[in-house]
Design a protein around this motif. Structure first.
Motif, PDB file in Angstrom:
ATOM      1  N   LEU A  69       1.873 -19.882  31.267  1.00 41.60           N
ATOM      2  CA  LEU A  69       3.222 -19.316  31.323  1.00 41.60           C
ATOM      3  C   LEU A  69       3.268 -18.102  32.246  1.00 41.60           C
ATOM      4  O   LEU A  69       4.249 -17.905  32.984  1.00 41.60           O
ATOM      5  CB  LEU A  69       3.681 -18.926  29.917  1.00 41.60           C
ATOM      6  N   GLU A  75       8.865 -20.168  37.338  1.00 46.76           N
ATOM      7  CA  GLU A  75       9.380 -21.462  36.869  1.00 46.76           C
ATOM      8  C   GLU A  75      10.122 -21.318  35.546  1.00 46.76           C
ATOM      9  O   GLU A  75      11.078 -22.052  35.278  1.00 46.76           O
ATOM     10  CB  GLU A  75       8.215 -22.445  36.715  1.00 46.76           C
ATOM     11  N   TYR A  76       9.679 -20.357  34.723  1.00 42.77           N
ATOM     12  CA  TYR A  76      10.278 -20.176  33.401  1.00 42.77           C
ATOM     13  C   TYR A  76      11.288 -19.027  33.381  1.00 42.77           C
ATOM     14  O   TYR A  76      11.629 -18.520  32.322  1.00 42.77           O
ATOM     15  CB  TYR A  76       9.179 -19.935  32.361  1.00 42.77           C
ATOM     16  N   VAL A  79      14.107 -18.696  30.722  1.00 46.83           N
ATOM     17  CA  VAL A  79      13.689 -19.349  29.474  1.00 46.83           C
ATOM     18  C   VAL A  79      13.260 -18.265  28.488  1.00 46.83           C
ATOM     19  O   VAL A  79      12.391 -17.451  28.797  1.00 46.83           O
ATOM     20  CB  VAL A  79      12.525 -20.331  29.722  1.00 46.83           C
ATOM     21  N   ILE A  82      10.178 -21.357  23.693  1.00 50.60           N
ATOM     22  CA  ILE A  82       9.785 -22.770  23.689  1.00 50.60           C
ATOM     23  C   ILE A  82       9.413 -23.090  22.247  1.00 50.60           C
ATOM     24  O   ILE A  82       8.529 -22.445  21.674  1.00 50.60           O
ATOM     25  CB  ILE A  82       8.596 -23.035  24.629  1.00 50.60           C
TER      26      ILE A  82
END
Length: 235
Positions: A69, A75-76, A79, A82
């Protein structure tokens, strides 16, 4: 709770320690709750509850997924958590895990709040439930299931309702004489007439007198005898 505090904990993470304590008390011993500080070069566990579930201590490293991560932070972006992904303890026990990505004012990841649920006891209960609720259909051709009723009157009404449903829910009194004879044969096959009060209940259902209902019974019994005689002559 096994709580570990570090002097160099990021200030944004300090209030989260109380959340770790709250979650630990609320969720119980099957849940490991861990707060990681990844704001500096040296990643560290700030607080942990029930670390025995995974065998980790305050000196344990960040997991491979946690490292991923951080490497994939771009990319996250956006976010925040999860939830409910599969993971495994070091001894192979299956876990259900969730992680909250904690960020600073610049949206940089500074920590992880992780919850790992040990599904061992739940799996045992699931397997036990499956075993205890497993049924094998009865082989009797005319009995699909066994139903327990408090009285013969209840069973009479159940059989009559089943008979109505076989005929599209239509009241049995609105059937033809031929259909009534078919109904009598069906009820006989279900053991209806061996129950106390059967004739009275059927008279009420058909809107017929006892004399008429007994006449139907004699007719289907005569038909049964004729069929038996034909079978005997063929033998």
């Amino acid at each position: 709770m096994d709580q570990v505090k570090r002097k160099k904990c990021h200030p944004y993470l300090v209030p989260i320690i109380a959340i770790v304590e709250t979650l630990s008390e609320t969720l119980g011993p099957d849940y490991e709750v861990v707060l990681h500080d990844v704001s500096g070069e040296e990643h560290q566990i700030v607080a942990m509850a029930h670390g025995e579930l995974t065998g980790r201590t305050e000196d344990s490293p960040l997991t491979d997924f946690g490292e991923y991560l951080l490497r994939s932070e771009e990319e996250y972006k956006g976010v925040h958590y999860i939830a409910n992904y599969p993971s495994y303890a070091s001894d192979g026990r299956p876990l259900r895990s969730s992680v909250t990505l904690l960020r600073d004012g610049n949206e940089k990841i500074i920590g992880f709040l992780c919850i790992n649920y040990d599904m061992t006891r739940a799996q045992i209960l699931k397997d036990l439930g499956t075993e205890l609720t497993c049924v094998v259909p009865l082989k009797a051709s005319q009995v699909a299931e066994e139903t327990f009723v408090p009285s013969s009157g209840s069973l009479l009404q159940k059989i009559l309702e089943e008979t109505r449903q076989q005929r599209g829910g239509r009241p049995l009194r609105y059937t033809t004489t031929r259909e009534k004879l078919e109904i009598m044969s069906f009820l006989k096959s279900k053991g209806f007439f061996r129950l106390k009060g059967a004739v009275e209940a059927l008279c009420k259902e058909l809107g017929k007198s006892r004399y008429t209902v007994y006449g139907y019974l004699r007719e289907i019994r005569t038909g049964d005898n004729d069929n038996n005689n034909e079978d005997s002559s063929q033998d």
